[in-house]
Design a protein around this motif. Structure first.
Motif, PDB file in Angstrom:
ATOM      1  N   ARG A   1     -46.933 -80.256  11.895  1.00  0.00           N
ATOM      2  CA  ARG A   1     -46.968 -80.364  13.347  1.00  0.00           C
ATOM      3  C   ARG A   1     -46.843 -81.831  13.727  1.00  0.00           C
ATOM      4  N   ILE A   2     -45.805 -82.144  14.481  1.00  0.00           N
ATOM      5  CA  ILE A   2     -45.515 -83.508  14.910  1.00  0.00           C
ATOM      6  C   ILE A   2     -45.721 -83.581  16.417  1.00  0.00           C
ATOM      7  N   PRO A   3     -46.419 -84.593  16.905  1.00  0.00           N
ATOM      8  CA  PRO A   3     -46.560 -84.726  18.363  1.00  0.00           C
ATOM      9  C   PRO A   3     -45.182 -84.818  19.037  1.00  0.00           C
ATOM     10  N   ASP A   4     -45.063 -84.183  20.196  1.00  0.00           N
ATOM     11  CA  ASP A   4     -43.788 -84.156  20.912  1.00  0.00           C
ATOM     12  C   ASP A   4     -43.213 -85.546  21.138  1.00  0.00           C
TER      13      ASP A   4
ATOM     14  N   LEU B   1     -30.176 -89.550   6.655  1.00  0.00           N
ATOM     15  CA  LEU B   1     -30.958 -88.520   5.981  1.00  0.00           C
ATOM     16  C   LEU B   1     -31.237 -87.364   6.926  1.00  0.00           C
ATOM     17  N   SER B   2     -31.524 -86.215   6.349  1.00  0.00           N
ATOM     18  CA  SER B   2     -32.039 -85.118   7.152  1.00  0.00           C
ATOM     19  C   SER B   2     -33.475 -85.460   7.538  1.00  0.00           C
ATOM     20  N   VAL B   3     -33.977 -84.787   8.550  1.00  0.00           N
ATOM     21  CA  VAL B   3     -35.371 -85.013   8.938  1.00  0.00           C
ATOM     22  C   VAL B   3     -36.289 -84.688   7.762  1.00  0.00           C
ATOM     23  N   ASN B   4     -35.999 -83.613   7.046  1.00  0.00           N
ATOM     24  CA  ASN B   4     -36.820 -83.246   5.895  1.00  0.00           C
ATOM     25  C   ASN B   4     -36.826 -84.358   4.851  1.00  0.00           C
ATOM     26  N   ALA B   5     -35.653 -84.851   4.481  1.00  0.00           N
ATOM     27  CA  ALA B   5     -35.570 -85.904   3.469  1.00  0.00           C
ATOM     28  C   ALA B   5     -36.287 -87.168   3.931  1.00  0.00           C
ATOM     29  N   TYR B   6     -36.174 -87.474   5.223  1.00  0.00           N
ATOM     30  CA  TYR B   6     -36.825 -88.667   5.764  1.00  0.00           C
ATOM     31  C   TYR B   6     -38.344 -88.543   5.687  1.00  0.00           C
ATOM     32  N   VAL B   7     -38.869 -87.377   6.079  1.00  0.00           N
ATOM     33  CA  VAL B   7     -40.319 -87.162   6.051  1.00  0.00           C
ATOM     34  C   VAL B   7     -40.826 -87.129   4.616  1.00  0.00           C
ATOM     35  N   VAL B   8     -40.088 -86.509   3.706  1.00  0.00           N
ATOM     36  CA  VAL B   8     -40.483 -86.488   2.295  1.00  0.00           C
ATOM     37  C   VAL B   8     -40.526 -87.912   1.745  1.00  0.00           C
TER      38      VAL B   8
END
Length: 65
Positions: free
Chosen positions: A9-12, A27-34
């Protein structure tokens, strides 16, 4: 490599900057967050080793932080 699916859950107000940073990094959002999570976990582990005085034994091993 196996993966685990997690709900995050990420704040808006933070989501747009994460999307923009990921896009800017190519990067994809997933790759960036990982990548961000991996960096944070590595830094936390290094701080724990340093606090225990164990990091001195690792000088010259692998990449530096």
């Amino acid at each position: 490599m196996s993966v685990t699916t997690m709900t995050l859950r990420i704040p808006d107000e933070l989501a747009p900057s994460i999307r923009a940073a990921a896009s800017g990094a190519g990067l994809s959002v997933n790759a960036y967050v990982v990548r961000a999570a991996r960096r944070a976990a590595t830094l936390d582990a290094a701080k724990l080793l340093a606090a225990q005085g164990l990091g001195d034994n690792l000088a010259g091993e692998g990449d530096t932080l």
